[in-house]
Design an enzyme around this catalytic site. Sequence first.
Site, PDB file in Angstrom:
ATOM      1  N   LYS A  55    -141.082  -6.097  10.224  1.00 29.90           N
ATOM      2  CA  LYS A  55    -141.953  -7.240   9.963  1.00 29.90           C
ATOM      3  C   LYS A  55    -141.431  -7.977   8.738  1.00 29.90           C
ATOM      4  O   LYS A  55    -141.411  -7.421   7.638  1.00 29.90           O
ATOM      5  CB  LYS A  55    -143.396  -6.782   9.720  1.00 29.90           C
ATOM      6  CG  LYS A  55    -144.063  -6.145  10.925  1.00 29.90           C
ATOM      7  CD  LYS A  55    -145.437  -5.599  10.560  1.00 29.90           C
ATOM      8  CE  LYS A  55    -146.164  -5.042  11.775  1.00 29.90           C
ATOM      9  NZ  LYS A  55    -147.452  -4.399  11.401  1.00 29.90           N
ATOM     10  N   GLU A 108    -146.630   4.448  17.829  1.00 33.12           N
ATOM     11  CA  GLU A 108    -146.422   3.804  16.527  1.00 33.12           C
ATOM     12  C   GLU A 108    -147.439   4.317  15.515  1.00 33.12           C
ATOM     13  O   GLU A 108    -148.631   4.424  15.829  1.00 33.12           O
ATOM     14  CB  GLU A 108    -146.550   2.287  16.684  1.00 33.12           C
ATOM     15  CG  GLU A 108    -146.360   1.512  15.394  1.00 33.12           C
ATOM     16  CD  GLU A 108    -146.595   0.026  15.595  1.00 33.12           C
ATOM     17  OE1 GLU A 108    -146.998  -0.636  14.616  1.00 33.12           O
ATOM     18  OE2 GLU A 108    -146.388  -0.477  16.723  1.00 33.12           O
ATOM     19  N   GLU A 118    -154.827 -10.250  18.774  1.00 33.53           N
ATOM     20  CA  GLU A 118    -153.476 -10.360  19.330  1.00 33.53           C
ATOM     21  C   GLU A 118    -153.467 -10.714  20.813  1.00 33.53           C
ATOM     22  O   GLU A 118    -152.439 -10.606  21.477  1.00 33.53           O
ATOM     23  CB  GLU A 118    -152.710  -9.066  19.066  1.00 33.53           C
ATOM     24  CG  GLU A 118    -152.545  -8.808  17.573  1.00 33.53           C
ATOM     25  CD  GLU A 118    -151.721  -7.583  17.253  1.00 33.53           C
ATOM     26  OE1 GLU A 118    -151.302  -6.884  18.197  1.00 33.53           O
ATOM     27  OE2 GLU A 118    -151.484  -7.329  16.067  1.00 33.53           O
ATOM     28  N   SER A 124    -150.956  -9.723  13.106  1.00 34.03           N
ATOM     29  CA  SER A 124    -152.190 -10.111  13.798  1.00 34.03           C
ATOM     30  C   SER A 124    -152.606 -11.536  13.442  1.00 34.03           C
ATOM     31  O   SER A 124    -153.179 -12.244  14.266  1.00 34.03           O
ATOM     32  CB  SER A 124    -153.314  -9.127  13.471  1.00 34.03           C
ATOM     33  OG  SER A 124    -153.461  -8.984  12.077  1.00 34.03           O
ATOM     34  N   ASP A 154    -150.143   1.994  19.561  1.00 33.41           N
ATOM     35  CA  ASP A 154    -150.086   1.876  18.103  1.00 33.41           C
ATOM     36  C   ASP A 154    -151.356   2.506  17.549  1.00 33.41           C
ATOM     37  O   ASP A 154    -152.437   1.937  17.645  1.00 33.41           O
ATOM     38  CB  ASP A 154    -149.982   0.410  17.676  1.00 33.41           C
ATOM     39  CG  ASP A 154    -150.019   0.243  16.152  1.00 33.41           C
ATOM     40  OD1 ASP A 154    -149.976   1.269  15.440  1.00 33.41           O
ATOM     41  OD2 ASP A 154    -150.080  -0.907  15.686  1.00 33.41           O
ATOM     42  N   LYS A 210    -142.494  -6.761  19.614  1.00 34.20           N
ATOM     43  CA  LYS A 210    -143.949  -6.748  19.731  1.00 34.20           C
ATOM     44  C   LYS A 210    -144.447  -8.114  19.308  1.00 34.20           C
ATOM     45  O   LYS A 210    -144.286  -8.494  18.153  1.00 34.20           O
ATOM     46  CB  LYS A 210    -144.562  -5.697  18.795  1.00 34.20           C
ATOM     47  CG  LYS A 210    -144.668  -4.309  19.356  1.00 34.20           C
ATOM     48  CD  LYS A 210    -145.353  -3.385  18.351  1.00 34.20           C
ATOM     49  CE  LYS A 210    -146.754  -3.854  18.030  1.00 34.20           C
ATOM     50  NZ  LYS A 210    -147.455  -2.935  17.093  1.00 34.20           N
ATOM     51  N   ASP A 268    -144.288   2.114  10.939  1.00 37.98           N
ATOM     52  CA  ASP A 268    -144.658   0.755  10.520  1.00 37.98           C
ATOM     53  C   ASP A 268    -145.181   0.811   9.088  1.00 37.98           C
ATOM     54  O   ASP A 268    -144.448   0.557   8.140  1.00 37.98           O
ATOM     55  CB  ASP A 268    -145.701   0.188  11.471  1.00 37.98           C
ATOM     56  CG  ASP A 268    -146.233  -1.170  11.023  1.00 37.98           C
ATOM     57  OD1 ASP A 268    -145.590  -1.812  10.172  1.00 37.98           O
ATOM     58  OD2 ASP A 268    -147.302  -1.597  11.511  1.00 37.98           O
TER      59      ASP A 268
END
EC number: 4.2.1.11
Length: 425
Positions: free
Chosen positions: A334, A282, A204, A364, A241, A385, A309
Site C-alpha cells: 500500500k 491476510e 469497498e 477503503s 482478510d 486488491k 499487511d
Amino acid sequence: MSKIIDVKAREVLDSRGNPTVETEVILESGASGIAIVPSGASTGSKEALELRDKDERYMGKGVLKAVENVNNEIAKAVIGLDASSQTELDLTLIELDDTDNKSNLGANAILSVSMATARAMANELGIPLFAYLGGIFAKKLPVPLMNIINGGVHADNPLSIQEFMIVPYGAETFSDALRMGAETFHTLKSLLKENGFATCVGDEGGFAPNLESTEKAIEFILKAIEKAGYTPGEDIAIALDFAASEFYKDGIYTIDGNQYDKEGLLDFCIKLLENYPIISLEDPASEEDEEGWQILTEELSDRVQLVGDDLFVTNPKIFLEGIGKGMANAILIKLNQIGTLTETLETIAIAKQYGYNTIISHRSGETEDTFIAHLAVGTNAGQIKTGSLSRSERIAKYNELLRIEEYLGYGAMYASKEEFWPFLQ
C-alpha cells in the site's frame, strides 16, 4: 526539460466523503501529472502518518495543513529538481520531513508529490505509467482478489473477518477474470436477496449482509460461484482478510463471538483450509502477535498464501525484520503506508529477492486515481486488491487494467494459477 517548475495541491474528497490530498506536478516541458492519495480504515500502528487538521472542519479530518505543506515547504524543496530521478525526489522529501513516520509534513502530502511526479514523467515521455515504472518487462496482468462480502470495520454487520474475496485464477486473461468476478458478484446479490438478506454494500463495494458466521459467508460465496457456472477451487478460489489486529486483545482472538488463543487460531485456520478452497489468508494474526504469526507460518506456509499487511506496513526495514523472524510468505503493498514511490519499490524488490508474493492494494477510502493498476503491472506484482464489482472508485482500477491489457496486446500475460503454484501442489 524534465525539471519541476510548479507544484499545486488541493483538498478533495475520497470515496467515504472524507478529505484527502490531490497534487499536480508541472514540468518545464509543459507535461504534468496529477495524483490523489487514498486513506485506510483499519490501519497498522506503524504506518506512515497522514496529517489531519483536527479542527471543526470535516469533523477534524480536513487536510488543509497537508495541502499547505505541499504548496509551500515541499514546493520550495522540489522545484528545480529533475523529475526523471524519482529516487532523488523522494529522498529530498524524506529528508525534508525528517521523521521516521513522515509525521512532520504528512505521508499524504509527501506521497501525493511522489506519485504525481512519476505520472508527470510518464506523460512527458508519452508512455503509460506502467511502462515508465517497469520498462519493457512490465507485461503481467495481476490476478484480482475481489472483496464481495465485507465485515469487520468495513461493514456494520456481525462478521469479524473483514474481507471475503473471490480469486478468479482459472481465467486465461485478465478480462476473462474480471467477467468471472462480475458474474459471481451479481449471482451472489441474487442469492442474498432470495434468502432475505440486504444487498447494501460496504466501503469497498462488497455486500454487507447480517450473516452470523465466517462459514456462512463462505458458503454463500461458494453457491454463487457454482450458480454462475464456475467450479470452486478450479476456476475461482477464496481469499480472506482477517484484519486480526481489530479483534485481538490480551492474547485472545474473538472471531464471530468465539475466543481463540494462538493454538486455537491455528486450528480455526486449518479447519477453514480443510473445508473450503481458500488460497490466501491476510493478517490472520495480529501485528502484535509475533509468536502467533510464526506458528501460522511454520504450519501453513506450504498450504496457503499468508499475507502480511498490518504486520509489514510496506516498510522495507520492518519487512526485512519480519522475514528474519519467519513470518508470512507474502506482503500487501500500500503506497500510503510508507509514503513514497521509491520506498514502495524497494519493498517490492525485497519481496522478490526473498520469494514473497506481492499484492498491490487499494485502501477503503479510495479515489478515482488509477495509480495502483499501473503499479501492479509495472512491477509484475501478480496480484491486486482493489475492491468489489461496484462503486466507481473500485471499478476505475479494473477498467484501467482492461486498457493496459488492450495496450499490451499479445504481449499481455495473465498471472493466473501460476501465482499460487506453491500452494496448489
